[in-house]
Design a protein around this motif. Sequence first.
Motif, PDB file in Angstrom:
ATOM      1  N   SER A 247      61.298  -4.651 -38.089  1.00 27.03           N
ATOM      2  CA  SER A 247      61.244  -5.092 -39.491  1.00 27.03           C
ATOM      3  C   SER A 247      62.243  -6.203 -39.802  1.00 27.03           C
ATOM      4  N   LEU A 248      63.223  -6.427 -38.907  1.00 24.93           N
ATOM      5  CA  LEU A 248      64.292  -7.381 -39.227  1.00 24.93           C
ATOM      6  C   LEU A 248      63.788  -8.811 -39.325  1.00 24.93           C
TER       7      LEU A 248
ATOM      8  N   GLY B  45      62.126  -9.810 -46.679  1.00 25.51           N
ATOM      9  CA  GLY B  45      61.530 -10.538 -47.789  1.00 25.51           C
ATOM     10  C   GLY B  45      60.025 -10.464 -47.820  1.00 25.51           C
ATOM     11  N   GLY B  46      59.420  -9.937 -46.762  1.00 24.43           N
ATOM     12  CA  GLY B  46      57.971  -9.828 -46.702  1.00 24.43           C
ATOM     13  C   GLY B  46      57.517  -8.384 -46.633  1.00 24.43           C
ATOM     14  N   ARG B  47      56.209  -8.224 -46.643  1.00 24.11           N
ATOM     15  CA  ARG B  47      55.649  -6.873 -46.646  1.00 24.11           C
ATOM     16  C   ARG B  47      56.001  -6.109 -45.375  1.00 24.11           C
ATOM     17  N   ARG B  48      56.093  -6.804 -44.245  1.00 29.00           N
ATOM     18  CA  ARG B  48      56.356  -6.136 -42.973  1.00 29.00           C
ATOM     19  C   ARG B  48      57.821  -5.769 -42.778  1.00 29.00           C
TER      20      ARG B  48
ATOM     21  N   GLU C 242      59.834   5.165 -47.337  1.00 34.75           N
ATOM     22  CA  GLU C 242      59.648   3.746 -47.636  1.00 34.75           C
ATOM     23  C   GLU C 242      60.895   2.917 -47.336  1.00 34.75           C
ATOM     24  N   VAL C 243      61.479   3.135 -46.169  1.00 29.21           N
ATOM     25  CA  VAL C 243      62.671   2.379 -45.761  1.00 29.21           C
ATOM     26  C   VAL C 243      62.285   0.912 -45.587  1.00 29.21           C
TER      27      VAL C 243
END
Length: 275
Positions: free
Chosen positions: A64-65, A69-72, A97-98
């Motif tokens: 996720s890093l 700022g995005g959905r992923r 929802e981390v």
Amino acid sequence: MRTSGQGGAGKKYALTSDEADSDFWGFAHEAEGIFTPRPDEREEGGARRVRLEGCLPQGGLLKSLDHVGGRRARAGNAWLTLLDGDGVTMGSYFVGEVTVVDVEPSPDAAGLVDLTVTLWCADALPGSERVWDLVRTGHLNRTGMWHDLAPADRHAWLSVALWSRGYRHRERPDAPAGQMFTLDGRHIVDEDSFYCAIGEAVNGPGGYFGWNLDALDDCLRGGWGATTPFTLRWNSSADARARLAERLPVSNRETTVFDLILEILEERGVSVILH
């Protein structure tokens, strides 16, 4: 209780995906904010903004890093595990929802990062962190340590007593039937303080034996430190009766909290001696 592997010096928390135990997300030296609801919370105090300090992200968290700022950037649901000084699991909270919202190099050590994440956690109550620190350092070792707590902090105390019970009383069998436990009623000022007192009476300092009426009934069925039938000597019971006077509807009648507690105890085979 989930275990996320062995930690090391300074590693007080670990994250593991709720989807698969094999998807380990990493350790953290701190999880600042996990016990602090966000001011703009919308879901009964569960919204949190948490800074994971001294973290080496792995698995789904690492992926996720690159998408902050995005959905992923949402890593998903996980278990946040609290570790003792030897890296052994003390207890775990489900966190939902981390989502990574910021990442920066950590001053703790080269190669580590500090992650800021948003998440949802209903069970990490304000006031719990101090109690977990007592468990971690072995200083939750005297009776009466809850006596001077504010009402909200007593509820937090009970939550840690519940979530840490498997760690603190591992491999300790229930007391056999026929035992006598002494309940000190002098500091029972409300329902939560009753549960603090009976947890201590049955299981020692910081002990758990329910934190609501249904949980008390469950504990009396065995597996929580005592085997019925047993005797409960309730000292200063008149003071407790006066303070547990709230009336509750039960079936087609009303009764006080004090009398309902007595009914539950006696129905499950506890002989109560009031003093």
